[in-house]
Motif scaffolding. Structure first.
Motif, PDB file in Angstrom:
ATOM      1  N   HIS A  63      17.451   2.186  16.686  1.00  0.00           N
ATOM      2  CA  HIS A  63      17.758   2.602  18.059  1.00  0.00           C
ATOM      3  C   HIS A  63      16.548   3.033  18.876  1.00  0.00           C
ATOM      4  CE1 HIS A  63      22.155   2.308  18.356  1.00  0.00           C
ATOM      5  NE2 HIS A  63      22.112   2.438  17.045  1.00  0.00           N
ATOM      6  N   GLN A  67      10.123   8.589  22.574  1.00  0.00           N
ATOM      7  CA  GLN A  67      11.219   7.699  22.926  1.00  0.00           C
ATOM      8  C   GLN A  67      11.917   7.203  21.647  1.00  0.00           C
ATOM      9  OE1 GLN A  67       8.603   6.458  26.795  1.00  0.00           O
ATOM     10  NE2 GLN A  67      10.183   4.988  26.280  1.00  0.00           N
ATOM     11  N   LYS A  87      20.623  -5.477  20.834  1.00  0.00           N
ATOM     12  CA  LYS A  87      19.263  -4.950  21.013  1.00  0.00           C
ATOM     13  C   LYS A  87      18.280  -6.076  21.324  1.00  0.00           C
ATOM     14  CE  LYS A  87      16.558  -1.337  20.969  1.00  0.00           C
ATOM     15  NZ  LYS A  87      16.468  -0.361  19.897  1.00  0.00           N
ATOM     16  N   TYR A 116      15.990   7.459  10.844  1.00  0.00           N
ATOM     17  CA  TYR A 116      16.017   6.064  11.299  1.00  0.00           C
ATOM     18  C   TYR A 116      16.340   5.075  10.180  1.00  0.00           C
ATOM     19  CZ  TYR A 116      14.958   7.330  16.017  1.00  0.00           C
ATOM     20  OH  TYR A 116      15.062   7.848  17.290  1.00  0.00           O
ATOM     21  N   PRO A 163      16.489   3.832  33.288  1.00  0.00           N
ATOM     22  CA  PRO A 163      15.287   4.392  32.659  1.00  0.00           C
ATOM     23  C   PRO A 163      13.978   3.987  33.331  1.00  0.00           C
ATOM     24  CG  PRO A 163      16.349   2.801  31.183  1.00  0.00           C
ATOM     25  CD  PRO A 163      17.277   3.008  32.326  1.00  0.00           C
ATOM     26  N   HIS A 214      24.884  -4.230  16.862  1.00  0.00           N
ATOM     27  CA  HIS A 214      23.805  -3.500  17.541  1.00  0.00           C
ATOM     28  C   HIS A 214      22.527  -4.323  17.605  1.00  0.00           C
ATOM     29  CE1 HIS A 214      20.264  -0.688  17.412  1.00  0.00           C
ATOM     30  NE2 HIS A 214      20.757  -0.497  18.620  1.00  0.00           N
ATOM     31  N   CYS A 232      13.730   3.361  21.467  1.00  0.00           N
ATOM     32  CA  CYS A 232      13.695   2.837  22.831  1.00  0.00           C
ATOM     33  C   CYS A 232      12.915   1.519  22.883  1.00  0.00           C
ATOM     34  CB  CYS A 232      13.016   3.868  23.732  1.00  0.00           C
ATOM     35  SG  CYS A 232      12.840   3.346  25.434  1.00  0.00           S
ATOM     36  N   GLN A 252      23.552   2.185  22.835  1.00  0.00           N
ATOM     37  CA  GLN A 252      23.202   3.436  22.131  1.00  0.00           C
ATOM     38  C   GLN A 252      24.257   3.837  21.106  1.00  0.00           C
ATOM     39  OE1 GLN A 252      23.493   3.115  25.447  1.00  0.00           O
ATOM     40  NE2 GLN A 252      21.774   4.050  26.534  1.00  0.00           N
ATOM     41  N   ARG A 261      25.576   5.501  14.621  1.00  0.00           N
ATOM     42  CA  ARG A 261      25.650   6.114  15.941  1.00  0.00           C
ATOM     43  C   ARG A 261      27.076   6.253  16.457  1.00  0.00           C
ATOM     44  NH1 ARG A 261      20.566   6.885  18.260  1.00  0.00           N
ATOM     45  NH2 ARG A 261      19.115   6.848  16.506  1.00  0.00           N
ATOM     46  N   VAL A 294      17.600  13.660  19.481  1.00  0.00           N
ATOM     47  CA  VAL A 294      18.512  12.532  19.469  1.00  0.00           C
ATOM     48  C   VAL A 294      19.480  12.726  18.302  1.00  0.00           C
ATOM     49  CG1 VAL A 294      16.729  11.177  18.278  1.00  0.00           C
ATOM     50  CG2 VAL A 294      18.556   9.974  19.421  1.00  0.00           C
TER      51      VAL A 294
HETATM   52  C1  HEM Z   1      11.223   7.066  31.127  1.00  0.00           C
HETATM   53  C2  HEM Z   1      10.835   7.193  29.919  1.00  0.00           C
HETATM   54  C3  HEM Z   1      11.777   6.927  28.763  1.00  0.00           C
HETATM   55  C4  HEM Z   1      12.169   7.821  27.834  1.00  0.00           C
HETATM   56  C5  HEM Z   1      11.740   9.275  27.704  1.00  0.00           C
HETATM   57  C6  HEM Z   1      13.079   7.122  26.952  1.00  0.00           C
HETATM   58  C7  HEM Z   1      13.660   7.691  25.845  1.00  0.00           C
HETATM   59  C8  HEM Z   1      14.544   7.049  25.025  1.00  0.00           C
HETATM   60  C9  HEM Z   1      15.143   7.642  23.864  1.00  0.00           C
HETATM   61  C10 HEM Z   1      14.863   9.035  23.343  1.00  0.00           C
HETATM   62  C11 HEM Z   1      15.999   6.741  23.332  1.00  0.00           C
HETATM   63  C12 HEM Z   1      16.916   6.948  22.148  1.00  0.00           C
HETATM   64  C13 HEM Z   1      16.282   6.619  20.839  1.00  0.00           C
HETATM   65  C14 HEM Z   1      17.301   6.707  19.740  1.00  0.00           C
HETATM   66  O1  HEM Z   1      18.507   6.718  20.003  1.00  0.00           O
HETATM   67  O2  HEM Z   1      16.938   6.779  18.558  1.00  0.00           O
HETATM   68  C15 HEM Z   1      15.960   5.574  24.187  1.00  0.00           C
HETATM   69  C16 HEM Z   1      16.728   4.475  24.009  1.00  0.00           C
HETATM   70  C17 HEM Z   1      16.772   3.427  24.896  1.00  0.00           C
HETATM   71  N1  HEM Z   1      15.942   3.226  25.969  1.00  0.00           N
HETATM   72 FE1  HEM Z   1      14.499   4.455  26.584  1.00  0.00          FE
HETATM   73  N2  HEM Z   1      13.224   5.844  27.384  1.00  0.00           N
HETATM   74  C18 HEM Z   1      12.439   5.670  28.486  1.00  0.00           C
HETATM   75  C19 HEM Z   1      12.253   4.508  29.178  1.00  0.00           C
HETATM   76  C20 HEM Z   1      12.983   3.374  28.979  1.00  0.00           C
HETATM   77  C21 HEM Z   1      12.804   2.140  29.713  1.00  0.00           C
HETATM   78  C22 HEM Z   1      11.733   1.914  30.764  1.00  0.00           C
HETATM   79  C23 HEM Z   1      13.789   1.298  29.300  1.00  0.00           C
HETATM   80  C24 HEM Z   1      14.101  -0.098  29.737  1.00  0.00           C
HETATM   81  C25 HEM Z   1      13.517  -0.750  30.686  1.00  0.00           C
HETATM   82  C26 HEM Z   1      14.571   1.974  28.303  1.00  0.00           C
HETATM   83  C27 HEM Z   1      15.690   1.476  27.657  1.00  0.00           C
HETATM   84  C28 HEM Z   1      16.303   2.057  26.587  1.00  0.00           C
HETATM   85  C29 HEM Z   1      17.458   1.483  25.886  1.00  0.00           C
HETATM   86  C30 HEM Z   1      18.180   0.192  26.242  1.00  0.00           C
HETATM   87  C31 HEM Z   1      17.737   2.343  24.814  1.00  0.00           C
HETATM   88  C32 HEM Z   1      18.852   2.200  23.774  1.00  0.00           C
HETATM   89  C33 HEM Z   1      18.306   1.560  22.513  1.00  0.00           C
HETATM   90  C34 HEM Z   1      19.280   1.495  21.379  1.00  0.00           C
HETATM   91  O3  HEM Z   1      20.223   2.295  21.310  1.00  0.00           O
HETATM   92  O4  HEM Z   1      19.120   0.615  20.511  1.00  0.00           O
HETATM   93  N3  HEM Z   1      14.047   3.233  28.131  1.00  0.00           N
HETATM   94  N4  HEM Z   1      15.041   5.788  25.191  1.00  0.00           N
END
Ligand code: HEM
Length: 426
Positions: A363, A354, A98, A61, A245, A94, A365, A87, A68, A295
């Motif tokens: 990045h 997450q 974000k 990180y 998500p 970014h 979540c 992502q 990315r 990831v």
């Molecule tokens: C259901 C359970 C969830 C899991 C297991 C999960 C998991 C993840 C993971 C593993 C990443 C990537 C982290 C990385 O790239 O380093 C991520 C990114 C992200 N998640 Fe979640 N997430 C969940 C729920 C949510 C919710 C509820 C939202 C929005 C309401 C959300 C929005 C996002 C967004 C927008 C990203 C991209 C962030 C970025 O690239 O800067 N996620 N999530």
């Protein structure tokens, strides 16, 4: 000779098959075997460094070291992420994108989503009371689809809810898939993007009134760093990055129900209404059960870590599942024990279901707060608002299939509400 003699190498010519055979355990099986935080492998014809653990997460990180761009395979962009979404971005662009996401995930927004979720759960009971059996995963998808569209300001007809919920879910289901499950996910994304592009166009044209501060409004009128508006397709991809998500929380809710079933002693503690316990329980569900496996990122510029040369452009995978089951970080990692979170010090790099790090700077979540609040309110509902039986069924889940779920989707029967509806305050 390999360029990284000091680093364990997986001997096979290509590990893609092993990854498909071992699923969530692919990285951990090897870091355990080699007693090393990292190893080199070949996946899909390229050299990849796989790493696991808190120190590895800290390196991963560090945005000076990793980027990315080019990390997410096209197939993942065409199903799970959307092409060109947050992502896959780097640097200031970014961070700016974000912040848009972060502004929609404040405690007020979390609270609103939790309230809507409880409302929708309660509204489901009458139907359940007259049904022979209820599949929790299927119900959760529909409930959460309704909730997130209502919260975001996206109109959704009653007649289309089931299909939309399935489409969101299929996009998620496709991330580790080849063949029919992959194609299902692609078709689902095409349908949803078309739908959401229409919603954005109507909003921008004033045909659809979006409430200021809603996700729909904030996304439709978002400005880039140079003051320009995003094109409709890009807004659709990013709005879907919130809608999809939230629907996916249904997986954690299903695992939470399984945990309750397997650990009846936890149920009493949840019934006592202790909010701290319910938080610990939700955290332990996110740690213990498999959802996001790993990831990926690419090396931004050459560096050496633990005697391993990270060459610019190389693909690196961080093991989320393995880090959450790392015995250096978690005592008896394969036991489900919510109380462990009493002692947890809140490191940004050891508990990473997450992603890790600071969500505003990297990045990680942005949706963890929403995820935990929606899980807590759903637990309260399952434990305190209804009674049900768990008939004989196959509750096992595979660690090979990614993403995974209890086979039966968690079937409940003889559902009854616990109190008269007037007593129901949340
Ligand atoms: C259901 C359970 C969830 C899991 C297991 C999960 C998991 C993840 C993971 C593993 C990443 C990537 C982290 C990385 O790239 O380093 C991520 C990114 C992200 N998640 Fe979640 N997430 C969940 C729920 C949510 C919710 C509820 C939202 C929005 C309401 C959300 C929005 C996002 C967004 C927008 C990203 C991209 C962030 C970025 O690239 O800067 N996620 N999530």
């Amino acid at each position: 000779m390999s360029m990284n003699e000091q680093v364990p190498h997986d001997k096979s010519l290509d590990n893609s098959l092993a990854l498909m055979r071992e699923g969530y355990l692919f990285i951990k099986n090897r870091t355990d075997k080699y007693q090393s935080d990292l190893f080199e492998a070949r996946l899909m014809g390229q050299k990849v460094i796989c790493m696991s653990g808190e120190e590895a997460a800290k390196i991963f990180y560090d945005s000076e070291r990793f980027k990315r761009k080019g990390a997410a395979p096209k197939r993942v962009q065409k199903t799970l992420f959307g092409v060109g979404g947050v992502q896959t971005m780097d640097g200031d662009a970014h961070i700016h994108r974000k912040l848009l996401f972060m502004s929609l995930m404040t405690p007020e927004h979390e609270k609103r989503l939790a309230e809507l979720t409880m409302e929708q759960w309660k509204a489901s009971i009458s139907k359940w009371e007259t049904s022979k059996k209820v599949v929790l995963f299927e119900e959760a998808k529909v409930v959460l689809c309704r909730v997130v569209c209502q919260w975001a300001g996206v109109p959704l007809k009653e007649s289309e809810i089931k299909e939309r919920a399935d489409d969101f879910s299929e996009m998620v289901d496709a991330f580790g898939a080849v063949g029919p499950r992959y194609w299902k996910g692609r078709r689902a994304r095409t349908r949803v993007e078309e739908w959401i592009r229409g919603v954005i166009e109507d909003t921008r044209a004033g045909k659809l009134q979006a409430e200021e501060g809603s996700a729909l409004y904030s996304m439709a009128f978002h400005k880039e760093l140079d003051g320009s508006q995003l094109d409709t397709q890009m807004v659709a991809v990013e709005l879907i990055n919130i809608l999809r998500p939230v629907v996916a929380i249904s997986t954690f809710i299903t695992f939470a129900a399984l945990a309750l079933h397997e650990h009846p002693e936890c149920k009493e503690k949840l019934q006592s209404g202790d909010r701290n316990y319910s938080e610990m329980f939700a955290q332990e569900v996110r740690r213990y059960y498999p959802f996001g496996p790993f990831v990926g990122a690419r090396v931004r510029k050459d560096f050496i870590w633990k005697q391993c040369k990270f060459k610019e452009g190389m693909l690196v995978l961080l093991d989320m599942y393995g880090t959450n089951h790392d015995s250096r970080l978690w005592g008896s990692p394969n036991e489900f024990r919510p109380e462990r979170f009493k002692e947890w010090e809140g490191s940004l790099f050891d508990f990473i279901p997450q992603g890790g790090g600071d969500p505003a700077k990297g990045h990680r979540c942005p949706g963890e707060g929403i995820t935990v609040e929606v899980m807590k309110v759903s637990l309260d509902f399952l434990v305190n608002k209804i009674e049900f039986k768990v008939p004989k069924q196959d509750l096992s889940y595979s660690l090979v299939k990614m993403p995974t779920l209890p086979e039966s989707g968690f079937v409940m029967s003889d559902v009854k509400r616990k109190y008269s509806s007037q007593e129901w305050t949340y």
